[in-house]
Design a protein around this motif. Structure first.
Motif, mmCIF file in Angstrom:
data_model
loop_
_atom_site.group_PDB
_atom_site.id
_atom_site.type_symbol
_atom_site.label_atom_id
_atom_site.label_comp_id
_atom_site.label_asym_id
_atom_site.label_seq_id
_atom_site.Cartn_x
_atom_site.Cartn_y
_atom_site.Cartn_z
ATOM 1 N N TYR A 95 0.823 -1.223 0.000
ATOM 2 C CA TYR A 95 0.000 0.000 0.000
ATOM 3 C C TYR A 95 0.855 1.271 0.000
ATOM 4 N N PRO A 96 1.791 1.438 0.924
ATOM 5 C CA PRO A 96 2.523 2.712 0.953
ATOM 6 C C PRO A 96 3.369 2.991 -0.284
ATOM 7 N N PHE A 97 3.830 1.950 -0.963
ATOM 8 C CA PHE A 97 4.691 2.180 -2.137
ATOM 9 C C PHE A 97 3.935 2.897 -3.270
ATOM 10 N N PRO A 98 2.869 2.325 -3.849
ATOM 11 C CA PRO A 98 2.209 3.032 -4.954
ATOM 12 C C PRO A 98 1.515 4.324 -4.529
ATOM 13 N N VAL A 99 1.093 4.418 -3.257
ATOM 14 C CA VAL A 99 0.505 5.679 -2.792
ATOM 15 C C VAL A 99 1.546 6.791 -2.844
ATOM 16 N N THR A 100 2.751 6.494 -2.385
ATOM 17 C CA THR A 100 3.834 7.481 -2.432
ATOM 18 C C THR A 100 4.121 7.898 -3.860
ATOM 19 N N VAL A 101 4.110 6.935 -4.775
ATOM 20 C CA VAL A 101 4.416 7.217 -6.182
ATOM 21 C C VAL A 101 3.342 8.097 -6.811
ATOM 22 N N VAL A 143 -11.373 7.110 -0.576
ATOM 23 C CA VAL A 143 -11.157 6.097 -1.607
ATOM 24 C C VAL A 143 -11.807 4.780 -1.201
ATOM 25 N N ASN A 144 -11.651 4.393 0.066
ATOM 26 C CA ASN A 144 -12.264 3.143 0.533
ATOM 27 C C ASN A 144 -13.781 3.175 0.377
ATOM 28 N N ALA A 145 -14.385 4.324 0.719
ATOM 29 C CA ALA A 145 -15.843 4.443 0.617
ATOM 30 C C ALA A 145 -16.301 4.404 -0.840
ATOM 31 N N HIS A 186 -3.153 3.811 -7.456
ATOM 32 C CA HIS A 186 -2.565 3.020 -6.367
ATOM 33 C C HIS A 186 -3.376 1.779 -6.027
ATOM 34 N N GLU A 187 -4.707 1.847 -6.142
ATOM 35 C CA GLU A 187 -5.523 0.700 -5.716
ATOM 36 C C GLU A 187 -5.215 -0.567 -6.519
ATOM 37 N N THR A 188 -5.076 -0.432 -7.826
ATOM 38 C CA THR A 188 -4.804 -1.616 -8.638
ATOM 39 C C THR A 188 -3.398 -2.146 -8.384
ATOM 40 N N THR A 189 -2.432 -1.261 -8.196
ATOM 41 C CA THR A 189 -1.052 -1.698 -7.993
ATOM 42 C C THR A 189 -0.874 -2.355 -6.634
#
Length: 404
Positions: free
Chosen positions: A141-147, A166-168, A245-248
């Motif tokens: 999770y933190p990796f693609p979010v940071t990107v 995003v979750n909702a 980020h969600e798909t990655t």
């Protein structure tokens, strides 16, 4: 010839109890390539029919072409380019792509490889000595979010705010008015508005100012196609933030889970890092991050596999089922990184082929290579792991792993 599929098959796929292994149910579904449901919608599950309709100009991504409105899509703001049709889709996608890839910025993705590697190594430095880690929470999770925050120009420290929205939003994508509380839909609609308002505020700050992030470039672009409206920019940023980020997250988590279930392949990757390129392609077929396109609309009557789908009908595309179709792939339930002619549907197909596919591929290649190199004899704590609620964006919500 129109055949009504027993609704139980689709309902069981959508039920969370099937999330860990929906593939036998997909095989059941493929017995009827185009299946009419009780509510008048159609489910397409075989590779040939999926690829055909994804390239059919009579297939619409615009909710306005549905004869029966979908509750999950009501009350939404200006649609992004994945929810409109040509020529509007082509204009918006072209404007976004000017700043994301070829031909105007051909080196963007490959040029980020050193930065991506540094982020990955930094994250692994923080967990390498722990006996038990959660691949999702600690890494995937933190990796693609940071990107994606860096690319878009969204402050990384704002992640706790947009994570809830995003979750909702994702939770409401597969809203079923028969079984789900209306609160689920209402939360998704409100979260969409909140995220748009947040991104609109960032856009205001970027207008008329220099900067290299995508939001700033879109805000100040006066290229040959003109400039997106503010609403179009916000909708595009909204799409890229979520999809970016969600798909990655799912692809990396599904990838590590698959490698831990196939230790011989994991060892091959450790010995030969170049294997990661075909391996990620096989992951996109075997355990894709996106399983279902929950709706498309028929512009006019469409004939698919001798079934006439009437104009205005809702069409559900079972991408993950198509990528396991034995009529297209030999031994499709076997994970084989040496597979040839791997024309999977992991990123869709046609004009809506995943915009961020090249970035997701590179992120996952770097992530898996570094994980197998750095982790010390990792073992799954639970198999299957717990899964996220969504049948659309399918992946583990946690992936606990023990190291020696």
């Amino acid at each position: 010839m129109t055949t009504t599929e027993t609704p139980d098959t689709l309902h069981r796929i959508l039920d969370h109890s099937s999330r860990a292994d929906p593939y036998p149910l997909y095989a059941e579904l493929r017995k009827t390539p185009v299946a009419l449901q009780e509510d008048g919608s159609y489910v397409i599950s075989t590779y040939r029919e999926l690829t055909g309709i994804l390239h059919d100009p009579h297939l619409s991504s615009d909710v306005r072409n549905l004869s029966r409105p979908m509750a999950a899509l009501e009350g939404r703001t200006t649609p992004s380019f994945i929810n409109v049709d040509p020529p509007e889709h082509d204009r918006l996608r072209r404007l976004a792509m000017r700043h994301f890839g070829p031909p105007h910025t051909p080196g963007l993705v490959t040029g980020m490889e050193p930065d991506l590697t540094a982020i990955v190594r930094g994250l692994i430095d923080g967990i390498a000595d722990k006996q038990q880690i959660d691949i999702v929470d600690d890494f995937a999770y933190p990796f693609p979010v940071t990107v994606i925050c860096h690319l878009l120009g969204v402050p990384r420290e704002d992640e706790p705010r947009f994570h809830l929205w995003v979750n909702a939003i994702i939770d409401s994508i597969d809203y079923n008015p028969k079984t789900d509380p209306k609160e689920k839909l209402d939360n998704g609609v409100q979260a969409t508005k909140d995220l748009h308002q947040y991104l609109g505020g960032l856009l205001e700050q970027r207008q008329g100012r220099p900067g290299d992030d995508l939001l700033t470039r879109l805000a100040n672009d006066d290229g040959p196609d003109g400039r997106m409206t503010d609403e179009e920019i916000v909708s595009t940023a909204n799409l890229l933030l979520i999809a970016g980020h969600e798909t990655t997250v799912n692809l990396i988590a599904n990838g590590m889970l698959t490698l831990l279930r196939h230790p011989q392949v994991l060892q091959r990757l450790r010995d030969d890092p170049e294997l990661v390129v075909p391996l990620v392609e096989e992951l996109l077929r075997y355990e894709p991050p996106v399983h279902i396109i929950p709706w498309r609309a028929a512009y006019s009557d469409i004939t698919v596999a001798d079934t006439v789908i009437p104009k205005g009908s809702q069409i559900m595309l079972m991408l993950a089922s198509g990528s396991r179709d034995p009529d297209r792939f030999d031994d499709p339930d076997r994970f084989d990184p040496d597979r040839q002619d791997n024309q999977h549907l992991g990123f869709g197909s046609g004009i809506h082929l995943c915009f961020g596919g090249p970035m997701a591929r590179l992120e996952t290649q770097i992530a898996l290579n570094e994980l197998v190199r750095r982790l010390d004899r990792p073992q799954l704590v639970a198999d299957p792991p717990p899964y996220r609620p969504s049948p659309v964006l399918r992946g583990p919500i946690h992936l606990p792993v023990e190291q020696s």
